[in-house]
Motif scaffolding. Structure first.
Motif, PDB file in Angstrom:
ATOM      1  N   ARG A  74       0.816  -1.221   0.000  1.00 13.43           N
ATOM      2  CA  ARG A  74       0.000   0.000   0.000  1.00 13.43           C
ATOM      3  C   ARG A  74       0.844   1.264   0.000  1.00 13.43           C
ATOM      4  N   LEU A  75       1.987   1.242   0.679  1.00 16.51           N
ATOM      5  CA  LEU A  75       2.755   2.486   0.797  1.00 16.51           C
ATOM      6  C   LEU A  75       3.827   2.613  -0.273  1.00 16.51           C
ATOM      7  N   GLY A  76       4.090   1.552  -1.028  1.00 18.43           N
ATOM      8  CA  GLY A  76       5.110   1.608  -2.060  1.00 18.43           C
ATOM      9  C   GLY A  76       6.491   1.434  -1.478  1.00 18.43           C
ATOM     10  N   PRO A  77       7.508   1.317  -2.343  1.00 16.78           N
ATOM     11  CA  PRO A  77       8.837   0.975  -1.855  1.00 16.78           C
ATOM     12  C   PRO A  77       9.501   2.058  -1.007  1.00 16.78           C
ATOM     13  N   ARG A  78       9.204   3.321  -1.260  1.00 14.62           N
ATOM     14  CA  ARG A  78       9.954   4.370  -0.547  1.00 14.62           C
ATOM     15  C   ARG A  78       9.416   4.606   0.858  1.00 14.62           C
ATOM     16  N   GLY A  80       7.465   2.651   2.389  1.00 18.37           N
ATOM     17  CA  GLY A  80       7.616   1.354   3.040  1.00 18.37           C
ATOM     18  C   GLY A  80       8.995   1.183   3.641  1.00 18.37           C
ATOM     19  N   LEU A  81       9.994   1.706   2.934  1.00 20.88           N
ATOM     20  CA  LEU A  81      11.369   1.589   3.416  1.00 20.88           C
ATOM     21  C   LEU A  81      11.593   2.406   4.684  1.00 20.88           C
ATOM     22  N   VAL A  82      10.959   3.586   4.753  1.00 18.43           N
ATOM     23  CA  VAL A  82      11.052   4.402   5.974  1.00 18.43           C
ATOM     24  C   VAL A  82      10.540   3.586   7.160  1.00 18.43           C
ATOM     25  N   ASN A  83       9.385   2.943   6.946  1.00 19.86           N
ATOM     26  CA  ASN A  83       8.817   2.120   8.014  1.00 19.86           C
ATOM     27  C   ASN A  83       9.729   0.942   8.322  1.00 19.86           C
ATOM     28  N   LEU A  84      10.292   0.334   7.267  1.00 17.59           N
ATOM     29  CA  LEU A  84      11.153  -0.831   7.483  1.00 17.59           C
ATOM     30  C   LEU A  84      12.356  -0.452   8.357  1.00 17.59           C
ATOM     31  N   VAL A  85      12.983   0.669   8.029  1.00 14.92           N
ATOM     32  CA  VAL A  85      14.169   1.081   8.791  1.00 14.92           C
ATOM     33  C   VAL A  85      13.780   1.348  10.249  1.00 14.92           C
ATOM     34  N   ALA A  86      12.670   2.084  10.453  1.00 16.58           N
ATOM     35  CA  ALA A  86      12.244   2.405  11.818  1.00 16.58           C
ATOM     36  C   ALA A  86      11.865   1.137  12.577  1.00 16.58           C
ATOM     37  N   SER A  87      11.070   0.272  11.955  1.00 19.88           N
ATOM     38  CA  SER A  87      10.627  -0.948  12.637  1.00 19.88           C
ATOM     39  C   SER A  87      11.793  -1.864  12.935  1.00 19.88           C
ATOM     40  N   PHE A  88      12.726  -1.941  11.988  1.00 19.34           N
ATOM     41  CA  PHE A  88      13.861  -2.819  12.191  1.00 19.34           C
ATOM     42  C   PHE A  88      14.708  -2.317  13.361  1.00 19.34           C
ATOM     43  N   ALA A  89      14.840  -0.997  13.458  1.00 24.74           N
ATOM     44  CA  ALA A  89      15.596  -0.435  14.579  1.00 24.74           C
ATOM     45  C   ALA A  89      14.894  -0.744  15.900  1.00 24.74           C
ATOM     46  N   VAL A  90      13.566  -0.586  15.942  1.00 27.00           N
ATOM     47  CA  VAL A  90      12.814  -0.922  17.161  1.00 27.00           C
ATOM     48  C   VAL A  90      13.042  -2.386  17.522  1.00 27.00           C
ATOM     49  N   ASN A  91      12.926  -3.247  16.511  1.00 26.92           N
ATOM     50  CA  ASN A  91      13.104  -4.680  16.746  1.00 26.92           C
ATOM     51  C   ASN A  91      14.469  -4.994  17.317  1.00 26.92           C
ATOM     52  N   LEU A  92      15.487  -4.408  16.701  1.00 28.29           N
ATOM     53  CA  LEU A  92      16.848  -4.734  17.095  1.00 28.29           C
ATOM     54  C   LEU A  92      17.148  -4.232  18.506  1.00 28.29           C
ATOM     55  N   LEU A  93      16.743  -2.987  18.805  1.00 23.40           N
ATOM     56  CA  LEU A  93      16.985  -2.435  20.141  1.00 23.40           C
ATOM     57  C   LEU A  93      16.224  -3.238  21.183  1.00 23.40           C
ATOM     58  N   THR A  94      14.947  -3.558  20.880  1.00 23.85           N
ATOM     59  CA  THR A  94      14.155  -4.319  21.838  1.00 23.85           C
ATOM     60  C   THR A  94      14.751  -5.705  22.021  1.00 23.85           C
ATOM     61  N   LEU A  95      15.171  -6.309  20.918  1.00 27.31           N
ATOM     62  CA  LEU A  95      15.775  -7.640  20.993  1.00 27.31           C
ATOM     63  C   LEU A  95      16.978  -7.629  21.934  1.00 27.31           C
TER      64      LEU A  95
ATOM     65  N   PRO B  54      16.995  -6.545  -6.813  1.00 26.77           N
ATOM     66  CA  PRO B  54      17.564  -5.205  -6.592  1.00 26.77           C
ATOM     67  C   PRO B  54      17.685  -4.373  -7.853  1.00 26.77           C
ATOM     68  N   LEU B  55      17.902  -5.009  -8.996  1.00 28.84           N
ATOM     69  CA  LEU B  55      18.060  -4.223 -10.224  1.00 28.84           C
ATOM     70  C   LEU B  55      16.726  -3.627 -10.679  1.00 28.84           C
ATOM     71  N   ALA B  56      15.620  -4.183 -10.206  1.00 25.80           N
ATOM     72  CA  ALA B  56      14.315  -3.610 -10.529  1.00 25.80           C
ATOM     73  C   ALA B  56      13.876  -2.650  -9.426  1.00 25.80           C
ATOM     74  N   LEU B  57      14.196  -2.989  -8.184  1.00 27.54           N
ATOM     75  CA  LEU B  57      13.729  -2.179  -7.057  1.00 27.54           C
ATOM     76  C   LEU B  57      14.584  -0.924  -6.866  1.00 27.54           C
ATOM     77  N   GLY B  58      15.885  -1.057  -7.064  1.00 27.27           N
ATOM     78  CA  GLY B  58      16.806   0.054  -6.848  1.00 27.27           C
ATOM     79  C   GLY B  58      16.368   1.349  -7.515  1.00 27.27           C
ATOM     80  N   PRO B  59      16.131   1.316  -8.836  1.00 24.50           N
ATOM     81  CA  PRO B  59      15.719   2.554  -9.499  1.00 24.50           C
ATOM     82  C   PRO B  59      14.431   3.138  -8.929  1.00 24.50           C
ATOM     83  N   ARG B  60      13.549   2.290  -8.392  1.00 23.65           N
ATOM     84  CA  ARG B  60      12.300   2.818  -7.831  1.00 23.65           C
ATOM     85  C   ARG B  60      12.547   3.501  -6.490  1.00 23.65           C
ATOM     86  N   ILE B  61      13.489   2.979  -5.718  1.00 26.73           N
ATOM     87  CA  ILE B  61      13.794   3.632  -4.445  1.00 26.73           C
ATOM     88  C   ILE B  61      14.522   4.940  -4.706  1.00 26.73           C
TER      89      ILE B  61
END
Lengths: 407, 283
Positions: A74-78, A80-95, B54-61
């Motif tokens: 739903r949020l797309g790769p970008r 989504g990536l912000v959420n991934l980085v934040a969630s992963f940090a929460v996970n790692l610190l909590t772990l 990654p070669l497909a996702l990279g350009p989108r990020i």
């Protein structure tokens, strides 16, 4: 019996959210400083996590898609990536904090410094994730965590003035500042609704191969597990309010958190509570380590899960292994486990709305849900909590800085 | 001019295809995400394959992180001019909450490398699968399935999965988010989604390709559509829906023929002025 065992996923998930190492201490601190005046936050948190866990469990049962899959979709790769980085940090610190917490439980029993137990705990946890069936894992540690109910028994034994506790609910102490009060309110709400709970819960549903037929199981897990977690959290706060508040003491370590149980129930109580603390922190170790693997794999579309052989989910297991190594290294720097969980709140601020918004959206999408889309009640509550979470995520960091993390 | 409504299946590239999970039909294994789509035929484009890795996702990020993903992958891959992982569209057997693909596409390069070099050597990695009672969905491969011979990659009837890199203008992501200008040269908005109709050329034996039928053009910077503008009744969170609909009240729909196809780069040019296009609410 079978029916009771079917809700262990919800219990384990809720224990990881409500009474993991950070919250064991936070609940006791809150009880000793604010009495029961923050109890309403726990109730608000329980309802909130129930609303979204119910949606994510329903989505997992109907469409087999776990939460982070939806975040990316739903949020797309970008975003989504912000959420991934934040969630992963929460996970790692909590772990890292949970590994430390479980090691401290060993220290309480043996008297040997917890740092020596850290590698052992980490190895045990990794072996469980590598070899043990998902269902056995959730049953053993979910049921063992129930030992924490001893806090409620101890409270009853301590025989507090119930009228006084009830009075505290609506009367915050006057010697604490408003920002500090709000900071703890946000910390408690953030703990109740940590994103890894829905990652773990919905992925667990897929691990257990829920289908439409299991919607009732999913619901039972939600409505037994999370209120139980909230209940334990309140019992810990009430114990602290009874023992520490009158003498103006603030518990700082796990040993002091379990003290009221020792006062109420003696040695037997202490043994039970330490088993409970170990189960809760060890269960939370499993929950956060697996969530790290789940969220990363689901973002990138990798095969994940314990329902296939490790060989067939190689990147997932590699992620779990690397997370365990990083978290162990972090806690071995002798950093205070409880402090680590306080800082993870910063990352939760970004992760909370970006996790629950896609869940709310997909739960309304007939492409995914068919006739099982949200009803009016779920949508009203869901929208209310979305607004609340956005407010929380904006306020969290300024309040943390202003109050020096509640000091 | 392509008529509305079409009788063939209608999908939206962003809403229904991009970023969905791809699942292998034979055993339910998760393969990849739809990181991008490859188009064919510049004049009358249709979706030719799913692109992943990654070669497909990279350009989108995009940004330094996207470039890092692409750069690192190109460095580590043995091929001279590596392209993204691809799955031909005729293998797609179902488009739902996941995209199901037939045939036996092999796992991606990184998965195979991690399996052979990190996870494989750890004792117990190939041991008894937890849970003997596992459902049919994940049962054993049929005998002779390549998945049972790790490390022995070979081309499958999916066609070669790795070709040289794909030019930007044949990637769906290149169409999405592109700026659209009026015949007068003024900015008309940007492509928020691409409407696909399943009446394109035949792929394989019986499947027709998803043809690019038109574009949903939203005023710049209104964000994603989330499907809320294409309401088909049913319950939805009224507030979220209202906000998104309000942001998109000026969105319009242009058919493929109403756009000038001769602009592979830069903004897409409309042949019909923006104010004569269908509004989304009329769609």
């Amino acid at each position: 019996m079978k029916r009771m065992l079917a809700v262990t996923l919800g219990i384990l998930t809720a224990i990881g959210g409500f009474v993991d190492i950070g919250d064991l201490v936070a609940n006791a601190v809150v009880g000793s400083r604010f009495g029961m005046s923050l109890a309403w936050v726990v109730i608000v948190g329980v309802i909130g996590i129930c609303v979204f866990a119910e949606m994510s469990g329903r989505i997992a049962a109907v469409s087999q898609r776990p939460v982070f899959d939806l975040v990316r979709e739903r949020l797309g790769p970008r975003t989504g990536l912000v959420n991934l980085v934040a969630s992963f940090a929460v996970n790692l610190l909590t772990l890292a904090a949970e590994i430390g917490g479980a090691a401290v439980a060993f220290e309480l029993v043996t008297g040997i410094n917890y740092l020596l137990w850290v590698p052992l705990v980490a190895l045990m946890a990794w072996l469980v994730m590598w070899r043990v069936k998902f269902e056995s894992m959730e049953r053993v540690f979910g049921l063992m965590g129930l030992a924490l109910i001893v806090f409620a028994v101890a409270l009853w034994k301590l025989g507090p003035s119930w009228g006084e506790l009830a009075h505290q609910v609506v009367h915050p102490p006057s010697d604490e500042g408003v920002p500090t009060y709000l900071y703890y309110a946000i910390a408690l709400l953030g703990a109740a609704m940590t994103p890894y709970e829905v990652f773990f819960f919905s992925s667990g549903g897929v691990e257990e191969r829920w289908t439409r037929k299991d919607l009732a199981t999913s619901r039972a897990n939600v409505f037994v597990g999370f209120p139980l977690g909230g209940f334990l959290s309140l019992a810990i706060a009430a114990c602290a309010a009874t023992v520490f508040l009158p003498v103006k003491a603030v518990p700082e370590s796990l040993a002091q958190v379990v003290l009221p149980v020792g006062l109420g129930l003696g040695t037997i109580g202490l043994i039970v509570v330490i088993i409970g603390v170990f189960a809760a922190t060890f269960g939370a170790t499993l929950e956060t380590a697996l969530s790290a693997g789940y969220s990363l794999s689901q973002y990138f579309g990798w095969q994940w899960g314990k329902f296939v052989r490790p060989l067939e989910a190689a990147r997932f297991h590699a992620t779990v292994l690397v997370s365990m190594i990083l978290a162990t290294a972090l806690i071995l720097t002798t950093i205070d486990p409880v402090m680590v969980t306080e800082y993870s709140l910063v990352f939760s601020a970004a992760a909370l709305p970006l996790t629950y918004l896609p869940v709310l959206m997909i739960a309304n999408d007939p492409d995914y849900m068919g006739d099982k889309v949200n009803g009016r009640m779920s949508n009203t509550l869901g929208t209310f909590y979305m607004i609340l979470l956005i407010v929380v995520s904006i306020a969290a960091i300024p309040l943390m800085l202003a109050t020096k993390a509640g000091q | 001019m392509s008529a509305l409504p079409e009788s063939a299946r209608v999908l939206h590239a962003h809403l229904h295809l991009m970023d969905r999970q791809v699942v292998r039909e034979v055993d339910g294994r998760l393969l990849c995400k739809v990181d991008d789509l490859e188009l064919a035929d510049r004049a009358n484009p249709y979706v030719k394959s799913i692109l992943a890795g990654p070669l497909a996702l990279g350009p989108r990020i995009g940004g330094w992180l996207g470039r890092l993903m692409v750069g690192a992958t190109e460095l580590l891959r043995p091929e001279e001019d590596p392209g993204p992982y691809r799955i031909r569209m005729h293998l797609v057997s179902n488009i739902g909450s996941a995209i199901t693909v037939g045939g036996d596409p092999e796992p991606l390069a990184l998965e195979r490398w991690v399996r052979d070099h990190i996870i494989g050597p750890i004792p117990g990695s190939s041991g008894e699968r937890p849970g003997k009672h596992s459902g049919e969905r994940f049962d054993e491969h049929p005998a002779g399935h390549p998945g049972e011979r790790p490390g022995k990659a070979r081309p499958t009837h999916a066609g070669p999965t790795r070709l040289a890199d794909i030019p930007d203008e044949l990637r769906m992501s290149h169409l999405l988010d592109r700026v659209v200008i009026d015949p007068s040269g003024e900015v008309a908005g940007q492509v928020a989604d691409v409407r696909l109709v399943q009446d394109g050329p035949l792929l394989g034996e019986a499947t027709q390709a998803l043809r690019v039928a038109g574009y949903i053009i939203a005023p710049s910077h209104t964000g994603q559509l989330f499907g809320y503008e294409r309401a088909r009744g049913g319950a939805r969170p009224a507030l979220v829906s209202a906000i998104i609909r309000r942001l998109h009240r000026n969105s319009v729909y242009a058919t493929h023929e109403q756009l000038d196809p001769s602009t592979p780069d830069g903004p897409l040019k409309l042949r019909t002025p923006r104010d004569r296009l269908l509004s989304l609410t009329e769609l």
